[in-house]
Design a protein around this motif. Sequence first.
Motif, PDB file in Angstrom:
ATOM      1  N   LYS A  53      13.637 104.346  53.667  1.00  0.00           N
ATOM      2  CA  LYS A  53      13.350 103.088  52.371  1.00  0.00           C
ATOM      3  C   LYS A  53      12.878 101.821  52.766  1.00  0.00           C
ATOM      4  CE  LYS A  53      16.244 100.921  48.855  1.00  0.00           C
ATOM      5  NZ  LYS A  53      17.422 100.517  47.731  1.00  0.00           N
TER       6      LYS A  53
ATOM      7  N   SER B 284      12.718  97.397  52.793  1.00  0.00           N
ATOM      8  CA  SER B 284      13.404  96.704  51.873  1.00  0.00           C
ATOM      9  C   SER B 284      12.223  95.182  51.740  1.00  0.00           C
ATOM     10  CB  SER B 284      14.478  95.775  51.742  1.00  0.00           C
ATOM     11  OG  SER B 284      15.410  97.112  51.679  1.00  0.00           O
TER      12      SER B 284
ATOM     13  N   SER C  62      10.253 104.729  50.043  1.00  0.00           N
ATOM     14  CA  SER C  62      10.881 104.108  49.020  1.00  0.00           C
ATOM     15  C   SER C  62      11.045 102.326  49.106  1.00  0.00           C
ATOM     16  CB  SER C  62      11.938 105.192  48.600  1.00  0.00           C
ATOM     17  OG  SER C  62      12.742 104.924  50.001  1.00  0.00           O
ATOM     18  N   TYR C  63      11.187 101.886  47.822  1.00  0.00           N
ATOM     19  CA  TYR C  63      11.369 100.411  48.461  1.00  0.00           C
ATOM     20  C   TYR C  63      11.832  99.391  47.291  1.00  0.00           C
ATOM     21  CZ  TYR C  63       7.996  99.562  44.913  1.00  0.00           C
ATOM     22  OH  TYR C  63       7.459 100.131  43.243  1.00  0.00           O
ATOM     23  N   GLU C  64      12.141  98.442  47.602  1.00  0.00           N
ATOM     24  CA  GLU C  64      13.197  97.163  46.754  1.00  0.00           C
ATOM     25  C   GLU C  64      11.811  96.201  47.405  1.00  0.00           C
ATOM     26  OE1 GLU C  64      16.994  96.887  47.343  1.00  0.00           O
ATOM     27  OE2 GLU C  64      17.236  96.558  49.352  1.00  0.00           O
TER      28      GLU C  64
ATOM     29  N   ILE D 247      12.946  92.052  47.077  1.00  0.00           N
ATOM     30  CA  ILE D 247      13.873  91.231  46.349  1.00  0.00           C
ATOM     31  C   ILE D 247      13.544  89.662  47.166  1.00  0.00           C
ATOM     32  CG2 ILE D 247      15.845  90.000  47.302  1.00  0.00           C
ATOM     33  CD1 ILE D 247      16.487  92.993  48.646  1.00  0.00           C
TER      34      ILE D 247
ATOM     35  N   GLN E 257       9.177  91.659  37.427  1.00  0.00           N
ATOM     36  CA  GLN E 257      10.025  92.498  38.091  1.00  0.00           C
ATOM     37  C   GLN E 257      10.078  93.717  36.705  1.00  0.00           C
ATOM     38  OE1 GLN E 257      12.830  92.710  35.792  1.00  0.00           O
ATOM     39  NE2 GLN E 257      13.429  94.763  37.458  1.00  0.00           N
TER      40      GLN E 257
ATOM     41  N   SER F 173       9.999  98.096  38.204  1.00  0.00           N
ATOM     42  CA  SER F 173      11.866  98.132  38.278  1.00  0.00           C
ATOM     43  C   SER F 173      12.487  98.415  39.971  1.00  0.00           C
ATOM     44  CB  SER F 173      12.729  99.902  37.953  1.00  0.00           C
ATOM     45  OG  SER F 173      11.622 101.060  37.721  1.00  0.00           O
ATOM     46  N   HIS F 174      11.642  98.145  40.898  1.00  0.00           N
ATOM     47  CA  HIS F 174      11.902  98.445  42.399  1.00  0.00           C
ATOM     48  C   HIS F 174      11.937  96.486  42.927  1.00  0.00           C
ATOM     49  CE1 HIS F 174      10.266 102.027  41.765  1.00  0.00           C
ATOM     50  NE2 HIS F 174      11.022 102.257  42.682  1.00  0.00           N
TER      51      HIS F 174
ATOM     52  N   MET G 165      13.517  93.307  42.822  1.00  0.00           N
ATOM     53  CA  MET G 165      15.192  92.223  42.357  1.00  0.00           C
ATOM     54  C   MET G 165      14.670  90.844  42.741  1.00  0.00           C
ATOM     55  SD  MET G 165      18.724  92.797  44.002  1.00  0.00           S
ATOM     56  CE  MET G 165      18.676  94.164  43.539  1.00  0.00           C
TER      57      MET G 165
ATOM     58  N   GLN H 195      20.737  96.988  41.348  1.00  0.00           N
ATOM     59  CA  GLN H 195      20.948  97.434  42.417  1.00  0.00           C
ATOM     60  C   GLN H 195      22.045  98.579  42.168  1.00  0.00           C
ATOM     61  OE1 GLN H 195      23.779  94.380  44.372  1.00  0.00           O
ATOM     62  NE2 GLN H 195      23.162  94.498  45.743  1.00  0.00           N
TER      63      GLN H 195
END
Length: 315
Positions: free
Chosen positions: A2, A4, A33-35, A37, A55, A59-60, A62, A308
């Motif tokens: 993952k 970020s 997989s990721y987020e 921010i 956003q 949904s990934h 934030m 989160q």
Amino acid sequence: MKISVVTTMYNSSIYLQEFYSRIKRSIEELEFSYEIIMVSDGSPDNSLEVAKNIQKQDSHVMVIELSKNFGHHKAILTGLSFATGDLVFLIDCDLEEEPELLGQFYSIWENNERKYDVIFGVQENRSGTFYKRIAGSLFYKLFNYLSDVHISENICTVRLMTKGYVDSLLRFKDKNVFLAALFEKTGFEQMPVIINKTYKGSSSYNLFKKIALMTEAITSFSSKPLSLIMITGLTFSSVSFVYAIYLIFRKVLNSSVIGGWTSLMVSVWFLSGLILFSLGTLGIYITKIYNETKDRPITIVKAIYGLQNGEKLNE
């Protein structure tokens, strides 16, 4: 694995959609997989609204809204504190640093058998106006001369970091934040990479902010200005003492009185300015001690939009 992606927003609305599209494409090419921010640092434009719209589509993503403008470096630390990925990619969203650097940095990390904890960007030649280039060069040279922490000249924000490194970085609780030095102070294995960084002709850092940043940086990581004040004072005292002895001998041996009202006034004004400068420098250090002892948070999070740990934090 993952990853970020952390970025901050200040007058960034015109770049956000393109930034998001390009960084997401880079992530998809790596099949992680990721987020993502995005930290809104009290931006006066509609960056927050643009980010919130992004956003809602992904949904990934934030979005962290700070209660006011706390400054670029503090906003970055806030964003990093929310990162949960095995790797953390920090980059400004104004597209001066290309989002595609994610793939390049990851390849370098893999090709070096993942032994580096940080891959960070450095400009070979600083971009921008002549004034910007000269001022930047002088800043780094002065900082490295005065500080016990040596930072690469023309260092950029963009960097790929391991989670272990980021966790160690966040252990610093400095209220007076200068990130370039904190990055170096954290240690670990770090590798600079030459990148091309474009210049869009404007910056949120005006002359006064740059002077403030330089003062902040030097006084946060060096006590040499205090030593220089002591050495200067000792030098002037010694010269004055020797000159006083010389005048006494002139008076005793020749009974002559040496004139020089102009030189006297110049000396008074010069020494008065030196004293005020020294007191001001001491005042800066005392202020920094005062700020650290208050133990206030470096930022205040007003709202969080996104996921989160699988829970909706704010609508």
